[in-house]
Design a protein around this motif. Structure first.
Motif, PDB file in Angstrom:
ATOM      1  N   ILE A 157       0.850  -1.187   0.000  1.00  0.00           N
ATOM      2  CA  ILE A 157       0.000   0.000   0.000  1.00  0.00           C
ATOM      3  C   ILE A 157       0.891   1.244   0.000  1.00  0.00           C
ATOM      4  O   ILE A 157       1.801   1.362   0.827  1.00  0.00           O
ATOM      5  CB  ILE A 157      -0.918   0.043   1.242  1.00  0.00           C
ATOM      6  N   VAL A 158       0.623   2.157  -0.935  1.00  0.00           N
ATOM      7  CA  VAL A 158       1.404   3.388  -1.077  1.00  0.00           C
ATOM      8  C   VAL A 158       0.450   4.582  -1.199  1.00  0.00           C
ATOM      9  O   VAL A 158      -0.765   4.398  -1.283  1.00  0.00           O
ATOM     10  CB  VAL A 158       2.347   3.327  -2.298  1.00  0.00           C
ATOM     11  N   ASN A 159       0.999   5.780  -1.247  1.00  0.00           N
ATOM     12  CA  ASN A 159       0.127   6.957  -1.349  1.00  0.00           C
ATOM     13  C   ASN A 159      -0.391   7.155  -2.775  1.00  0.00           C
ATOM     14  O   ASN A 159      -0.039   6.410  -3.691  1.00  0.00           O
ATOM     15  CB  ASN A 159       0.803   8.212  -0.786  1.00  0.00           C
ATOM     16  N   ALA A 160      -1.208   8.184  -2.960  1.00  0.00           N
ATOM     17  CA  ALA A 160      -1.870   8.429  -4.245  1.00  0.00           C
ATOM     18  C   ALA A 160      -0.896   8.721  -5.385  1.00  0.00           C
ATOM     19  O   ALA A 160      -1.238   8.559  -6.552  1.00  0.00           O
ATOM     20  CB  ALA A 160      -2.862   9.580  -4.101  1.00  0.00           C
ATOM     21  N   LYS A 161       0.326   9.137  -5.053  1.00  0.00           N
ATOM     22  CA  LYS A 161       1.342   9.416  -6.068  1.00  0.00           C
ATOM     23  C   LYS A 161       2.180   8.181  -6.378  1.00  0.00           C
ATOM     24  O   LYS A 161       3.128   8.241  -7.160  1.00  0.00           O
ATOM     25  CB  LYS A 161       2.258  10.537  -5.594  1.00  0.00           C
ATOM     26  N   GLY A 162       1.868   7.068  -5.710  1.00  0.00           N
ATOM     27  CA  GLY A 162       2.653   5.855  -5.903  1.00  0.00           C
ATOM     28  C   GLY A 162       3.935   5.870  -5.106  1.00  0.00           C
ATOM     29  O   GLY A 162       4.902   5.196  -5.441  1.00  0.00           O
ATOM     30  N   GLN A 163       3.947   6.618  -4.039  1.00  0.00           N
ATOM     31  CA  GLN A 163       5.169   6.824  -3.264  1.00  0.00           C
ATOM     32  C   GLN A 163       5.092   6.162  -1.890  1.00  0.00           C
ATOM     33  O   GLN A 163       4.061   6.177  -1.233  1.00  0.00           O
ATOM     34  CB  GLN A 163       5.392   8.322  -3.087  1.00  0.00           C
ATOM     35  N   ILE A 169      11.155   0.730  -8.079  1.00  0.00           N
ATOM     36  CA  ILE A 169      11.006   1.927  -7.258  1.00  0.00           C
ATOM     37  C   ILE A 169      12.131   2.881  -7.622  1.00  0.00           C
ATOM     38  O   ILE A 169      13.301   2.501  -7.620  1.00  0.00           O
ATOM     39  CB  ILE A 169      11.072   1.568  -5.758  1.00  0.00           C
ATOM     40  N   ASP A 170      11.775   4.139  -7.914  1.00  0.00           N
ATOM     41  CA  ASP A 170      12.807   5.101  -8.300  1.00  0.00           C
ATOM     42  C   ASP A 170      13.511   5.688  -7.070  1.00  0.00           C
ATOM     43  O   ASP A 170      13.187   5.364  -5.931  1.00  0.00           O
ATOM     44  CB  ASP A 170      12.248   6.184  -9.231  1.00  0.00           C
ATOM     45  N   LYS A 171      14.449   6.596  -7.310  1.00  0.00           N
ATOM     46  CA  LYS A 171      15.252   7.162  -6.220  1.00  0.00           C
ATOM     47  C   LYS A 171      14.432   7.996  -5.239  1.00  0.00           C
ATOM     48  O   LYS A 171      14.848   8.224  -4.115  1.00  0.00           O
ATOM     49  CB  LYS A 171      16.394   8.002  -6.785  1.00  0.00           C
ATOM     50  N   ASP A 172      13.239   8.439  -5.654  1.00  0.00           N
ATOM     51  CA  ASP A 172      12.357   9.216  -4.781  1.00  0.00           C
ATOM     52  C   ASP A 172      11.296   8.339  -4.126  1.00  0.00           C
ATOM     53  O   ASP A 172      10.280   8.842  -3.634  1.00  0.00           O
ATOM     54  CB  ASP A 172      11.678  10.333  -5.580  1.00  0.00           C
ATOM     55  N   ASP A 173      11.530   7.030  -4.135  1.00  0.00           N
ATOM     56  CA  ASP A 173      10.603   6.043  -3.560  1.00  0.00           C
ATOM     57  C   ASP A 173       9.251   6.035  -4.254  1.00  0.00           C
ATOM     58  O   ASP A 173       8.219   5.778  -3.639  1.00  0.00           O
ATOM     59  CB  ASP A 173      10.428   6.244  -2.048  1.00  0.00           C
ATOM     60  N   ARG A 174       9.233   6.306  -5.557  1.00  0.00           N
ATOM     61  CA  ARG A 174       7.992   6.298  -6.329  1.00  0.00           C
ATOM     62  C   ARG A 174       7.898   5.039  -7.182  1.00  0.00           C
ATOM     63  O   ARG A 174       8.889   4.540  -7.691  1.00  0.00           O
ATOM     64  CB  ARG A 174       7.893   7.525  -7.226  1.00  0.00           C
ATOM     65  N   ILE A 175       6.647   4.611  -7.360  1.00  0.00           N
ATOM     66  CA  ILE A 175       6.338   3.421  -8.145  1.00  0.00           C
ATOM     67  C   ILE A 175       5.392   3.838  -9.271  1.00  0.00           C
ATOM     68  O   ILE A 175       4.475   4.634  -9.054  1.00  0.00           O
ATOM     69  CB  ILE A 175       5.666   2.364  -7.241  1.00  0.00           C
ATOM     70  N   ASP A 176       5.596   3.298 -10.443  1.00  0.00           N
ATOM     71  CA  ASP A 176       4.729   3.590 -11.588  1.00  0.00           C
ATOM     72  C   ASP A 176       3.374   2.923 -11.363  1.00  0.00           C
ATOM     73  O   ASP A 176       3.241   1.704 -11.469  1.00  0.00           O
ATOM     74  CB  ASP A 176       5.386   3.063 -12.864  1.00  0.00           C
ATOM     75  N   LEU A 177       2.365   3.745 -11.069  1.00  0.00           N
ATOM     76  CA  LEU A 177       1.031   3.214 -10.791  1.00  0.00           C
ATOM     77  C   LEU A 177       0.418   2.537 -12.020  1.00  0.00           C
ATOM     78  O   LEU A 177      -0.307   1.551 -11.880  1.00  0.00           O
ATOM     79  CB  LEU A 177       0.106   4.321 -10.289  1.00  0.00           C
ATOM     80  N   LEU A 178       0.704   3.051 -13.194  1.00  0.00           N
ATOM     81  CA  LEU A 178       0.145   2.434 -14.401  1.00  0.00           C
ATOM     82  C   LEU A 178       0.661   1.008 -14.592  1.00  0.00           C
ATOM     83  O   LEU A 178      -0.058   0.137 -15.068  1.00  0.00           O
ATOM     84  CB  LEU A 178       0.468   3.273 -15.641  1.00  0.00           C
ATOM     85  N   LYS A 179       1.878   0.785 -14.206  1.00  0.00           N
ATOM     86  CA  LYS A 179       2.501  -0.528 -14.404  1.00  0.00           C
ATOM     87  C   LYS A 179       2.227  -1.505 -13.254  1.00  0.00           C
ATOM     88  O   LYS A 179       2.042  -2.701 -13.484  1.00  0.00           O
ATOM     89  CB  LYS A 179       4.015  -0.340 -14.566  1.00  0.00           C
TER      90      LYS A 179
END
Length: 115
Positions: free
Chosen positions: A57-63, A86-96
Motif C-alpha cells: 500500500i502506497v500513497n496516491a502518487k505511488g510513493q 522503485i525510483d530514487k524518490d521512492d515512487r512506483i509507476d502506478l500504471l505498471k
C-alpha cells in the motif's frame, strides 16, 4: 452486510506479490472513497493480526511515505524483491504496478456461467 473494515481487509489480502494499491484506492474499493486515513489505521492496528501485506500500500502518487526508516527500508526492499520497480524518490509507476481488485459481484464462475 460487511463493515468497511471487513471489506478493506478482504481487498488488502487480495493484492498479489508484485502489485500495489493506494490507500485511497483501497478505501474506494471498500465503499468509502474518502476513507484513506481509515485504511492507514487498519494497516497500523491489524496488519500483524490478519497477516496483511501492508507493504503493498502506497500513497496516491505511488510513493512510499512511511516516516519510520526501518519500516520504509523493509517496504522498499520487500516490494523490490517482488519485482516492483522503485525510483530514487521512492515512487512506483502506478500504471505498471497498480492492482485492480475484482468486486465479488463481478466474478464469474466459469462452470456455472460458461462464456
Amino acid at each position: 452486510m460487511q463493515t468497511f473494515t471487513e471489506r478493506a481487509l478482504r481487498i488488502i489480502k487480495q493484492i498479489p506479490p508484485g502489485k500495489i494499491m493506494t490507500y485511497g484506492q483501497v478505501a474506494a474499493a471498500a465503499g468509502s472513497p474518502r476513507g484513506a486515513r481509515q485504511v492507514t489505521r487498519i494497516l497500523h492496528s491489524m496488519s500483524a493480526k490478519h497477516s496483511l501485506p501492508w507493504h503493498r500500500i502506497v500513497n496516491a502518487k505511488g510513493q512510499i511515505v512511511l516516516r519510520n526508516e526501518e519500516a520504509r527500508f523493509f517496504q522498499r526492499k520487500t516490494l523490490q524483491e517482488e519485482g516492483v520497480e522503485i525510483d530514487k524518490d521512492d515512487r512506483i509507476d502506478l500504471l505498471k504496478f497498480r492492482f485492480h481488485p475484482i468486486a465479488e459481484e463481478e466474478k464469474i464462475d466459469c462452470f456455472k456461467n460458461p462464456l
